[in-house]
Scaffold this motif. Structure first.
Motif, PDB file in Angstrom:
ATOM      1  N   ARG A 108      14.838   1.331  -6.983  1.00 46.26           N
ATOM      2  CA  ARG A 108      14.484   2.171  -7.850  1.00 46.26           C
ATOM      3  C   ARG A 108      14.301   3.736  -7.045  1.00 46.26           C
ATOM      4  O   ARG A 108      13.424   3.686  -6.203  1.00 46.26           O
ATOM      5  N   TYR A 124      16.161  -3.799  -4.373  1.00 48.30           N
ATOM      6  CA  TYR A 124      14.662  -3.858  -4.953  1.00 48.30           C
ATOM      7  C   TYR A 124      13.946  -2.950  -4.044  1.00 48.30           C
ATOM      8  O   TYR A 124      12.602  -2.960  -4.014  1.00 48.30           O
ATOM      9  N   VAL A 126      12.257   0.553  -3.120  1.00 52.59           N
ATOM     10  CA  VAL A 126      11.808   1.671  -3.788  1.00 52.59           C
ATOM     11  C   VAL A 126      11.593   2.914  -3.141  1.00 52.59           C
ATOM     12  O   VAL A 126      11.168   2.806  -1.939  1.00 52.59           O
ATOM     13  N   HIS A 142      13.930  -4.747  -0.593  1.00 56.01           N
ATOM     14  CA  HIS A 142      12.476  -4.802  -0.459  1.00 56.01           C
ATOM     15  C   HIS A 142      11.848  -3.599   0.326  1.00 56.01           C
ATOM     16  O   HIS A 142      10.519  -4.010   0.801  1.00 56.01           O
ATOM     17  N   VAL A 144       9.789  -0.018   0.934  1.00 56.38           N
ATOM     18  CA  VAL A 144       9.311   0.946   0.097  1.00 56.38           C
ATOM     19  C   VAL A 144       9.347   2.354   0.940  1.00 56.38           C
ATOM     20  O   VAL A 144       8.574   2.367   2.077  1.00 56.38           O
TER      21      VAL A 144
ATOM     22  N   ALA B 107       8.012  -4.938 -13.371  1.00 50.08           N
ATOM     23  CA  ALA B 107       6.899  -5.944 -12.899  1.00 50.08           C
ATOM     24  C   ALA B 107       6.993  -7.179 -13.676  1.00 50.08           C
ATOM     25  O   ALA B 107       7.641  -7.065 -14.780  1.00 50.08           O
ATOM     26  N   GLU B 123       6.413  -1.216  -9.347  1.00 48.84           N
ATOM     27  CA  GLU B 123       7.554  -1.615  -9.239  1.00 48.84           C
ATOM     28  C   GLU B 123       7.906  -2.983  -8.638  1.00 48.84           C
ATOM     29  O   GLU B 123       7.192  -3.316  -7.778  1.00 48.84           O
ATOM     30  N   TYR B 124       8.346  -4.285  -9.392  1.00 48.57           N
ATOM     31  CA  TYR B 124       8.595  -5.556  -8.892  1.00 48.57           C
ATOM     32  C   TYR B 124       7.317  -6.228  -8.433  1.00 48.57           C
ATOM     33  O   TYR B 124       7.419  -7.366  -7.752  1.00 48.57           O
ATOM     34  N   THR B 125       6.076  -5.736  -8.883  1.00 50.22           N
ATOM     35  CA  THR B 125       5.008  -6.712  -8.553  1.00 50.22           C
ATOM     36  C   THR B 125       5.160  -7.880  -9.517  1.00 50.22           C
ATOM     37  O   THR B 125       5.296  -7.749 -10.556  1.00 50.22           O
ATOM     38  N   HIS B 142       5.836  -4.175  -5.273  1.00 48.92           N
ATOM     39  CA  HIS B 142       6.157  -5.393  -4.496  1.00 48.92           C
ATOM     40  C   HIS B 142       4.806  -6.064  -4.210  1.00 48.92           C
ATOM     41  O   HIS B 142       4.838  -6.948  -2.896  1.00 48.92           O
TER      42      HIS B 142
ATOM     43  N   TYR C 124      12.753 -11.997  -7.617  1.00 47.67           N
ATOM     44  CA  TYR C 124      13.118 -10.912  -6.767  1.00 47.67           C
ATOM     45  C   TYR C 124      13.596 -11.442  -5.383  1.00 47.67           C
ATOM     46  O   TYR C 124      13.634 -10.612  -4.427  1.00 47.67           O
ATOM     47  N   HIS C 142      10.040 -12.583  -3.761  1.00 49.10           N
ATOM     48  CA  HIS C 142      10.064 -11.287  -2.694  1.00 49.10           C
ATOM     49  C   HIS C 142      10.668 -11.813  -1.279  1.00 49.10           C
ATOM     50  O   HIS C 142      10.412 -11.208  -0.493  1.00 49.10           O
ATOM     51  N   GLN C 160       7.573 -13.462   0.318  1.00 48.37           N
ATOM     52  CA  GLN C 160       7.472 -12.354   1.075  1.00 48.37           C
ATOM     53  C   GLN C 160       7.492 -12.683   2.607  1.00 48.37           C
ATOM     54  O   GLN C 160       6.892 -12.042   3.256  1.00 48.37           O
TER      55      GLN C 160
END
Lengths: 300, 300, 300
Positions: A108, A124, A126, A142, A144, B107, B123-125, B142, C124, C142, C160
């Motif tokens: 994004r 993914y 951002v 992933h 940010v 999301a 985003e992506y949460t 995330h 994700y 994630h 994560q």
């Protein structure tokens, strides 16, 4: 694709090849290296047995200048100044998976962000408003990237890092309750920097938090707001650098070390594993323990 | 949009403006502040030179009550009780990027979760079954919000946090092997709480792990299962709080500190950077070191 | 679905039920357990008051062998060797949310990766080239699974985590600047292993980094390149394990502990909370502090 041979690798380093121009299909540790493998040895005395076996088995071995080909060796030698570093560069150039330039479909990217056409942005990830990814920057999955962050040329941001969310600015309001102060100074990552998984480099309050060229930051590291980190610094895993710390060039920070806010770590200084720095450290000094105390000099 | 001026900021705090009603275009640190900037000074003696320069250059300066306008100043003064806090609130109100209410397209919200219409989900949460996001909650990119987690009003969960996955419950099975015990008690984050990047707040085993109102938790923090954290607590980066720890109101936990399971940290106590608490801490006591030992009182 | 009763739970453990076959609707801590709840007590002397109250209120209580039903109890007893472990298994079997086999729509699986049909891949999550997820592996949201990583049967990777990105391999180039050496050895997670949120298990340089069966790793842990971790090891939150460390079977690593590179931690040894290991640890020894020093033996 032309097949890789010992001569190709020797040419990469303008180095001398002793023995046959054997084909090379992959890298291996010295103890496992046989025909088709490239490996390295740093000390032919200490590792004499493994070295002899690898040479007898037909491996291509990066070895220190002056090393001689053992009698009856089926393998070949490439003589270089730093065999370990040359091996690393060989793996990087010929065998490591490469991230292609381009932006993953699931990334994004804010319309006001700028991503150089040679940069890579992973799945993914951002990228927020105003951020800039310069040439050959590699930002993996992933991640940010916060508002107005600059990721320098050839910088590598590994998966699951956060660059440029605000630091931890807490004040008391009129009722004595905690409130959150925004930090908007963003972050500048220099050229050839590296940031590991689950590492945070926090936004400066007003001016940017800065990371100098060639500085490498491992996984799980926290760099708080307003830090100024120099060039060629190494920050190993799980280190915690509090707000407004200045780290000069060529400093080495050990795993899980902590640095209290506002300190200066002088050029070439070293903070040991698990050490807790509560005072600034002079140039070239080694400190260890909790609280960190002088152990000696780093480089002579 | 009406242009921002010194008088607008003075009015925000019902404060006195001394000097002209200058236009303000952005915040700056005292040392860099010139015409168009708002800044602050906490101690006009200690920072006399920077203060004089900023006033001469035409900056708008938040300053302590009783400060006088220097002769020939091009700038303006706004007199407040806590200039640093007022500056933070000014940045928050007028300059910080704001997350809009609403749910990002990417999301993943479970159908049984409830998200208030004023809340933000980035985003992506991922928001799992039964979770609740109350009014004005801000959950960034995330993030993973686990089963039945409650995120209170005005709470901020920064990118890449995990709230309410199970804690680390390991038992031995009949063969002597480790097995994983699920924890299903979930988490309750109070109103106005903050949780940083890469921070985990683990699910309680049966009853929820709880975080009190106005408590602020920095990046890389681990809050294990069954902890009960009070109000207005500050937990700085990389701190590790083991299972079933009780932290009373107004406690301050230093960076990279560790707390062994089941302890109680009394109201107003303080645990220093890198300290390892292996015993409970009485109210208002400061402890530092490994193991943590009494250094003195926190507040008089 | 048949309703759950005390007899079902007793049968799960081939255990004896004393009292009525009461219905069970959920788990509770001993102090809160009433009618409809299943709970446990480990020591009926120490927790006599809570135990008496729970029995009077009609709870179903997992209790040690030999426990007798109090007079006038409305509840029921299930007698087992390890009530705490049996309670954990009961929650796991009957009450915990379960991840279904299958791949989330938003997961990105490389065409050359292989995911067993009974494995779970969450939202994700990214699975890179050549990776293998074996039967009943659960990889949550994630997560990043790197090139050629093997996730063993029944392994759990919580949200994560990053498994198998390269470790921190830094060398100097000819100009004295830091450069990044790729690591391509990948990672093998054994069967029944667990990896927590925000945990990194780094790729080996050439051969894989390995984690033995039944080993459980908590949140925020860093396992650097080339580590070899045995079976049934427990690594608690925020621990830092440097490169090429060998950890033998049944070792316990405390929260936020650090281990310097290349050490060996002998079987059954224990490193305390916040401890910094700078030397190898013999079998069965307990070490604490910074630097870590011998405290005594672990098991007799």
């Amino acid at each position: 694709m032309t097949a890789l041979t010992a001569q190709t690798i020797a040419s990469d380093f303008s180095a001398r090849l002793i023995g046959e121009d054997l084909p090379v299909s992959g890298p291996a540790p010295l103890a496992d290296a046989g025909s088709g493998a490239v490996t390295f040895v740093g000390d032919t005395g200490k590792y004499a047995a493994d070295f002899a076996r690898a040479m007898a088995s037909g491996a291509v071995v990066l070895a220190p200048l002056g090393t001689e080909l053992p009698g009856g060796a089926a393998g070949a030698l490439i003589l270089v100044e730093n065999p370990r570093a040359a091996f690393g560069q060989t793996v990087a150039r010929h065998f490591a998976p490469r991230s292609e330039p381009g932006i993953a479909e699931t990334a994004r990217i804010h319309p006001t962000a700028r991503v150089h056409e040679t940069a890579h942005v992973g799945e993914y990830t951002v990228v927020r408003a105003g951020a800039v990814l310069e040439a050959h920057a590699e930002v993996r999955d992933h991640v940010v990237i916060g508002h107005n962050v600059v990721v320098g040329e050839h910088a590598l941001v590994k998966s699951q890092a956060v660059i440029g969310e605000e630091g931890f600015g807490i004040e008391k309001d009129a009722d004595g309750n905690n409130f959150h102060v925004p930090h908007i100074g963003s972050v500048r990552l220099g050229a050839h920097t590296e940031v590991g998984n689950f590492t945070t480099v926090c936004s400066g309050t007003i001016a940017p938090t800065t990371i100098g060229d060639y500085t490498k930051i491992d996984d799980h590291v926290h760099i708080a707001h307003n830090c100024r980190i120099g060039r060629n610094v190494i920050v190993t895993a799980c280190a915690e650098i509090s707000g407004s710390v200045v780290i000069e060039d060529d400093v080495w920070i050990g795993p899980n070390a902590s640095v209290i806010q506002g300190l200066t770590l002088g050029r070439d200084s070293l903070l040991g594993i698990g050490a807790v720095a509560v005072k600034s450290i002079p140039e070239n000094e080694v400190r260890v323990g909790n609280p960190a105390k002088r152990l000696g000099d780093n480089k002579r």
